[in-house]
Structure formats: C-alpha cells, structure tokens
Write an enzyme that holds these catalytic residues in place. Sequence first.
Site, PDB file in Angstrom:
ATOM      1  N   PRO A 169      65.615 -59.530  19.059  1.00 50.11           N
ATOM      2  CA  PRO A 169      66.153 -58.296  18.497  1.00 50.11           C
ATOM      3  C   PRO A 169      65.325 -57.720  17.349  1.00 50.11           C
ATOM      4  O   PRO A 169      64.797 -58.478  16.525  1.00 50.11           O
ATOM      5  CB  PRO A 169      67.540 -58.703  17.992  1.00 50.11           C
ATOM      6  N   ASN A 170      65.235 -56.408  17.356  1.00 51.78           N
ATOM      7  CA  ASN A 170      64.549 -55.611  16.325  1.00 51.78           C
ATOM      8  C   ASN A 170      63.023 -55.685  16.401  1.00 51.78           C
ATOM      9  O   ASN A 170      62.333 -54.983  15.675  1.00 51.78           O
ATOM     10  CB  ASN A 170      65.009 -56.018  14.902  1.00 51.78           C
TER      11      ASN A 170
ATOM     12  N   ARG B  45      58.658 -51.267  11.101  1.00 52.35           N
ATOM     13  CA  ARG B  45      59.731 -51.971  10.403  1.00 52.35           C
ATOM     14  C   ARG B  45      59.154 -52.847   9.292  1.00 52.35           C
ATOM     15  O   ARG B  45      58.308 -53.701   9.558  1.00 52.35           O
ATOM     16  CB  ARG B  45      60.427 -52.854  11.445  1.00 52.35           C
TER      17      ARG B  45
ATOM     18  N   TYR C 217      55.857 -57.420   8.118  1.00 49.30           N
ATOM     19  CA  TYR C 217      55.470 -57.650   9.514  1.00 49.30           C
ATOM     20  C   TYR C 217      54.162 -56.973   9.929  1.00 49.30           C
ATOM     21  O   TYR C 217      53.693 -57.195  11.042  1.00 49.30           O
ATOM     22  CB  TYR C 217      56.615 -57.185  10.433  1.00 49.30           C
TER      23      TYR C 217
ATOM     24  N   ASN D 177      59.908 -65.344  20.345  1.00 48.72           N
ATOM     25  CA  ASN D 177      60.248 -64.979  18.974  1.00 48.72           C
ATOM     26  C   ASN D 177      61.696 -64.521  19.024  1.00 48.72           C
ATOM     27  O   ASN D 177      61.974 -63.397  19.432  1.00 48.72           O
ATOM     28  CB  ASN D 177      59.339 -63.860  18.453  1.00 48.72           C
TER      29      ASN D 177
ATOM     30  N   ALA E 245      66.176 -62.710  14.459  1.00 49.67           N
ATOM     31  CA  ALA E 245      67.237 -63.312  13.633  1.00 49.67           C
ATOM     32  C   ALA E 245      68.088 -64.310  14.412  1.00 49.67           C
ATOM     33  O   ALA E 245      68.742 -65.166  13.806  1.00 49.67           O
ATOM     34  CB  ALA E 245      68.118 -62.210  13.036  1.00 49.67           C
TER      35      ALA E 245
ATOM     36  N   GLU F  64      58.125 -71.559  19.640  1.00 55.28           N
ATOM     37  CA  GLU F  64      58.782 -70.518  18.837  1.00 55.28           C
ATOM     38  C   GLU F  64      57.745 -69.887  17.916  1.00 55.28           C
ATOM     39  O   GLU F  64      56.985 -70.620  17.271  1.00 55.28           O
ATOM     40  CB  GLU F  64      59.897 -71.168  18.020  1.00 55.28           C
TER      41      GLU F  64
ATOM     42  N   HIS G 261      56.853 -66.712  14.916  1.00 51.23           N
ATOM     43  CA  HIS G 261      57.327 -65.698  13.965  1.00 51.23           C
ATOM     44  C   HIS G 261      56.129 -65.061  13.293  1.00 51.23           C
ATOM     45  O   HIS G 261      55.188 -65.778  12.906  1.00 51.23           O
ATOM     46  CB  HIS G 261      58.209 -66.320  12.879  1.00 51.23           C
TER      47      HIS G 261
ATOM     48  N   ARG H 201      60.753 -67.337   2.887  1.00 56.27           N
ATOM     49  CA  ARG H 201      61.603 -66.151   2.709  1.00 56.27           C
ATOM     50  C   ARG H 201      63.022 -66.560   2.283  1.00 56.27           C
ATOM     51  O   ARG H 201      63.210 -67.634   1.739  1.00 56.27           O
ATOM     52  CB  ARG H 201      61.566 -65.323   4.000  1.00 56.27           C
TER      53      ARG H 201
HETATM   54  C1  DQA Z   1      60.993 -62.894  12.561  1.00 53.59           C
HETATM   55  C2  DQA Z   1      61.666 -63.633  11.385  1.00 53.59           C
HETATM   56  C3  DQA Z   1      63.179 -63.532  11.474  1.00 53.59           C
HETATM   57  O1  DQA Z   1      63.793 -64.183  10.349  1.00 53.59           O
HETATM   58  C4  DQA Z   1      63.605 -62.077  11.467  1.00 53.59           C
HETATM   59  O2  DQA Z   1      65.015 -61.988  11.625  1.00 53.59           O
HETATM   60  C5  DQA Z   1      62.886 -61.251  12.482  1.00 53.59           C
HETATM   61  C6  DQA Z   1      61.437 -61.450  12.630  1.00 53.59           C
HETATM   62  C7  DQA Z   1      59.449 -62.905  12.454  1.00 53.59           C
HETATM   63  O3  DQA Z   1      58.784 -62.680  13.468  1.00 53.59           O
HETATM   64  O4  DQA Z   1      58.909 -63.115  11.352  1.00 53.59           O
HETATM   65  O5  DQA Z   1      63.468 -60.378  13.113  1.00 53.59           O
HETATM   66  O6  DQA Z   1      61.353 -63.561  13.768  1.00 53.59           O
END
Ligand code: DQA
Length: 146
Positions: free
Chosen positions: A10-11, A18, A23, A73, A76, A97, A99, A106
């Site tokens: 998500p996102n 964003r 990022y 990835n 959240a 996984e 990120h 963080r």
């Molecule tokens: C993320 C890290 C997560 O904590 C966050 O909610 C994201 C992006 C990253 O790629 O750094 O949406 O997965």
Amino acid sequence: MAHIAVIHGPNLNLFGTRETHIYGSVTLEQINQRLHEAVGANHELRITQSNHEGVIIDTIHEARNWANGIVINPGAFTHYSYAIRDAISAVKLPAVEVHLSNIHTRESFRHTSVIVPVCVGQIAGFGWRSYLHGLAALLDHLSEQQ
Ligand code: DQA
C-alpha cells in the site's frame, strides 16, 4: 530461468511524489523498469502493486502456481499483517522483504516486522536499490537451492 513475483504494498504507487525526503524521487514505474532491465531475458518478473491486503494475499497464493520466489515490500502491512505473514508461510516460497527506508532508524512502530520471520531475510535502507539488492539476494538464494 527463475520466475519471481515482485509485490508492492500500500501507498507504494505514490513513490516519487510521496515524502521524497524519505523515499526519494524515483517512481514505482521507474523501479519496475530498472528491475526488468537488471534481469533482462534471464529471469521472469511479474510485478504487481496493491493497496489492499486481500489482493496481496491472493497474489501470494497465485504465485504458488508459477513462481520460484517472492520479493515483497509490504509497506505499512509489514508492521502488523499476520495475514500476509501466514500467506507467505503457507505457500512455502522463499521471500525477501525489502524497504526503501531503513525502518529500524525510524518511528518505533516501524522497527518490528511481523513478515520477516517467514522470509529468507530483509533489505532496508538503500532507497530504490533495496529492490535490486533484494532481487539479487533472492536469485542467489535460489541458485544455491538447486
Ligand atoms: C516502507 C516502510 C514502511 O514502514 C512504510 O509504511 C512504507 C514504505 C519502505 O519501503 O521504506 O509504506 O515499506
């Protein structure tokens, strides 16, 4: 040839616009392009993004029928989705996984991943290159399994 499911959570469709101080300014489309360029014709990548937990779970289940491994990835969902964790565990595919940010430096809620215990490992903090490193790590892992 390995067949790899790359799953963005998500996102992540908003990468590039964003919170660019966290990022970066590379878009998800550019990341996908770079992943395809990295493997060329040597490996198959099927890349998906969803903002919905159930869709991600369905994608993981479907990967059982064609993929050798998963780069994910979970956004959240990383921090609380036992359902995604169970899906990865259920399909028994090796997963990495990734990120963009270093979640361990963080907010404290990001320090925990409920997903990584069912993964081969985690790569975090290398910006968009976390995906490249994650993919390379998964391919290395798969080649050692053969
Ligand atoms: C993320 C890290 C997560 O904590 C966050 O909610 C994201 C992006 C990253 O790629 O750094 O949406 O997965």
